[in-house]
Design a protein around this motif. Sequence first.
Motif, PDB file in Angstrom:
ATOM      1  N   ASP A   1      25.299 -34.058  71.685  1.00 57.74           N
ATOM      2  CA  ASP A   1      25.934 -33.654  70.438  1.00 57.74           C
ATOM      3  C   ASP A   1      25.224 -32.466  69.802  1.00 57.74           C
ATOM      4  O   ASP A   1      24.286 -31.899  70.380  1.00 57.74           O
ATOM      5  N   ARG A   2      25.667 -32.098  68.619  1.00 57.04           N
ATOM      6  CA  ARG A   2      25.198 -30.867  67.978  1.00 57.04           C
ATOM      7  C   ARG A   2      23.705 -30.880  67.657  1.00 57.04           C
ATOM      8  O   ARG A   2      23.095 -29.823  67.516  1.00 57.04           O
ATOM      9  N   TYR A   3      23.094 -32.066  67.527  1.00 61.93           N
ATOM     10  CA  TYR A   3      21.660 -32.147  67.226  1.00 61.93           C
ATOM     11  C   TYR A   3      20.810 -32.477  68.453  1.00 61.93           C
ATOM     12  O   TYR A   3      19.623 -32.736  68.328  1.00 61.93           O
ATOM     13  N   GLY A   4      21.443 -32.492  69.620  1.00 63.93           N
ATOM     14  CA  GLY A   4      20.696 -32.736  70.839  1.00 63.93           C
ATOM     15  C   GLY A   4      20.533 -34.186  71.208  1.00 63.93           C
ATOM     16  O   GLY A   4      19.765 -34.504  72.123  1.00 63.93           O
ATOM     17  N   ASN A   5      21.230 -35.111  70.530  1.00 63.55           N
ATOM     18  CA  ASN A   5      21.241 -36.500  70.983  1.00 63.55           C
ATOM     19  C   ASN A   5      21.991 -36.550  72.312  1.00 63.55           C
ATOM     20  O   ASN A   5      23.055 -35.947  72.462  1.00 63.55           O
ATOM     21  N   GLN A   6      21.422 -37.288  73.266  1.00 65.69           N
ATOM     22  CA  GLN A   6      21.977 -37.342  74.612  1.00 65.69           C
ATOM     23  C   GLN A   6      22.349 -38.765  74.959  1.00 65.69           C
ATOM     24  O   GLN A   6      21.685 -39.716  74.534  1.00 65.69           O
TER      25      GLN A   6
ATOM     26  N   MET B   1      26.325 -43.424  72.363  1.00 65.05           N
ATOM     27  CA  MET B   1      25.060 -44.152  72.249  1.00 65.05           C
ATOM     28  C   MET B   1      23.927 -43.145  72.396  1.00 65.05           C
ATOM     29  O   MET B   1      23.995 -42.270  73.262  1.00 65.05           O
ATOM     30  N   VAL B   2      22.921 -43.243  71.573  1.00 69.15           N
ATOM     31  CA  VAL B   2      21.774 -42.350  71.672  1.00 69.15           C
ATOM     32  C   VAL B   2      20.821 -42.868  72.748  1.00 69.15           C
ATOM     33  O   VAL B   2      20.236 -43.946  72.607  1.00 69.15           O
ATOM     34  N   SER B   3      20.688 -42.103  73.813  1.00 70.89           N
ATOM     35  CA  SER B   3      19.690 -42.390  74.840  1.00 70.89           C
ATOM     36  C   SER B   3      18.499 -41.448  74.630  1.00 70.89           C
ATOM     37  O   SER B   3      17.401 -41.877  74.313  1.00 70.89           O
ATOM     38  N   GLY B   4      18.738 -40.146  74.812  1.00 79.99           N
ATOM     39  CA  GLY B   4      17.746 -39.149  74.455  1.00 79.99           C
ATOM     40  C   GLY B   4      17.876 -38.815  72.976  1.00 79.99           C
ATOM     41  O   GLY B   4      18.975 -38.651  72.451  1.00 79.99           O
ATOM     42  N   VAL B   5      16.758 -38.720  72.282  1.00 84.21           N
ATOM     43  CA  VAL B   5      16.749 -38.580  70.827  1.00 84.21           C
ATOM     44  C   VAL B   5      16.889 -37.121  70.420  1.00 84.21           C
ATOM     45  O   VAL B   5      16.167 -36.252  70.917  1.00 84.21           O
ATOM     46  N   GLY B   6      17.824 -36.850  69.505  1.00 82.47           N
ATOM     47  CA  GLY B   6      18.045 -35.507  68.988  1.00 82.47           C
ATOM     48  C   GLY B   6      17.232 -35.231  67.741  1.00 82.47           C
ATOM     49  O   GLY B   6      16.513 -36.102  67.227  1.00 82.47           O
ATOM     50  N   TYR B   7      17.369 -34.011  67.242  1.00 87.38           N
ATOM     51  CA  TYR B   7      16.557 -33.589  66.099  1.00 87.38           C
ATOM     52  C   TYR B   7      16.814 -34.410  64.844  1.00 87.38           C
ATOM     53  O   TYR B   7      15.902 -34.632  64.043  1.00 87.38           O
ATOM     54  N   ASP B   8      18.026 -34.881  64.633  1.00 88.28           N
ATOM     55  CA  ASP B   8      18.311 -35.638  63.417  1.00 88.28           C
ATOM     56  C   ASP B   8      17.776 -37.063  63.461  1.00 88.28           C
ATOM     57  O   ASP B   8      17.790 -37.774  62.453  1.00 88.28           O
ATOM     58  N   ASN B   9      17.296 -37.499  64.614  1.00 90.82           N
ATOM     59  CA  ASN B   9      16.755 -38.850  64.756  1.00 90.82           C
ATOM     60  C   ASN B   9      15.280 -38.857  65.140  1.00 90.82           C
ATOM     61  O   ASN B   9      14.739 -39.914  65.480  1.00 90.82           O
ATOM     62  N   ALA B  10      14.621 -37.719  65.070  1.00 91.78           N
ATOM     63  CA  ALA B  10      13.266 -37.607  65.627  1.00 91.78           C
ATOM     64  C   ALA B  10      12.190 -37.390  64.573  1.00 91.78           C
ATOM     65  O   ALA B  10      11.117 -36.882  64.890  1.00 91.78           O
ATOM     66  N   ALA B  11      12.453 -37.754  63.333  1.00 90.63           N
ATOM     67  CA  ALA B  11      11.462 -37.530  62.275  1.00 90.63           C
ATOM     68  C   ALA B  11      10.141 -38.205  62.616  1.00 90.63           C
ATOM     69  O   ALA B  11      10.087 -39.383  62.954  1.00 90.63           O
TER      70      ALA B  11
END
Length: 238
Positions: free
Chosen positions: A91-96, A144-154
């Motif tokens: 997705d747009r924030y890099g969630n994979q 489903m988030v497998s790889g974590v994107g920028y919006d979930n990586a705080a």
Amino acid sequence: MTVSRSEYCVIACAEAWRDNGEVLASPMGLIPSVGARLAKRTFSPDLLLTDGEAMLVGLDGTVEGWLPYRRHLTMVTGGRRHVMMGAGQIDRYGNQNISCIGGWARPARQLLGVRGAPVNTLNNPVSYWVPRHSTRVFVEKVDMVSGVGYDNAAGARFHRIPRVVSDLGVFDFATPDRSMRLASLHPGVTVEQVREATGFGLVIGDDVPCTREPTAAELTLIRDVIDPDGMRDREVGA
């Protein structure tokens, strides 16, 4: 010499490891593997390559050292590895997503499973390779988030997504809100083609450059040394 689309993809993948220093390159897929080997033979000679199991290997596959699991985990959790993974969705924030398509309770399709994607993305740089750019892969929100994107990586110390490479272009997250940006187009691809194949609004500048040309020496390495059988053209059309 005429450069094929697959060769531009190899160059774009290789560039992910530029200036990485002595880190473990973990390419998943043919073109990322060709790219990692090209990077080591040219501008990133300090890269470490493995046989995918328990050994560090040289450019010709000769075993150079032992990589036991405990040492591998130390590299993974300390930012000393740069993985290039695939993506069923991104997705747009890099969630994979490499787990499932559709709702978790009753998915329409089962994929690989989450596997090591969360640990990879939170603990070392991870780039992505997508051989078929489409709205089915580049989605507004992953199922489903497998790889974590920028919006979930705080708070994740080593989280970084240097680039996403597809058969249409190169993408990064060099934007104020860390949303995906079109960084370069492969020659012959238009901005409109990328827009139509992407399921969310990309950040697109006024003057998007082309993916860089391979040098004559790099083409010789790709064609005659690293991938003489032309397997790259089976993953991306010539």
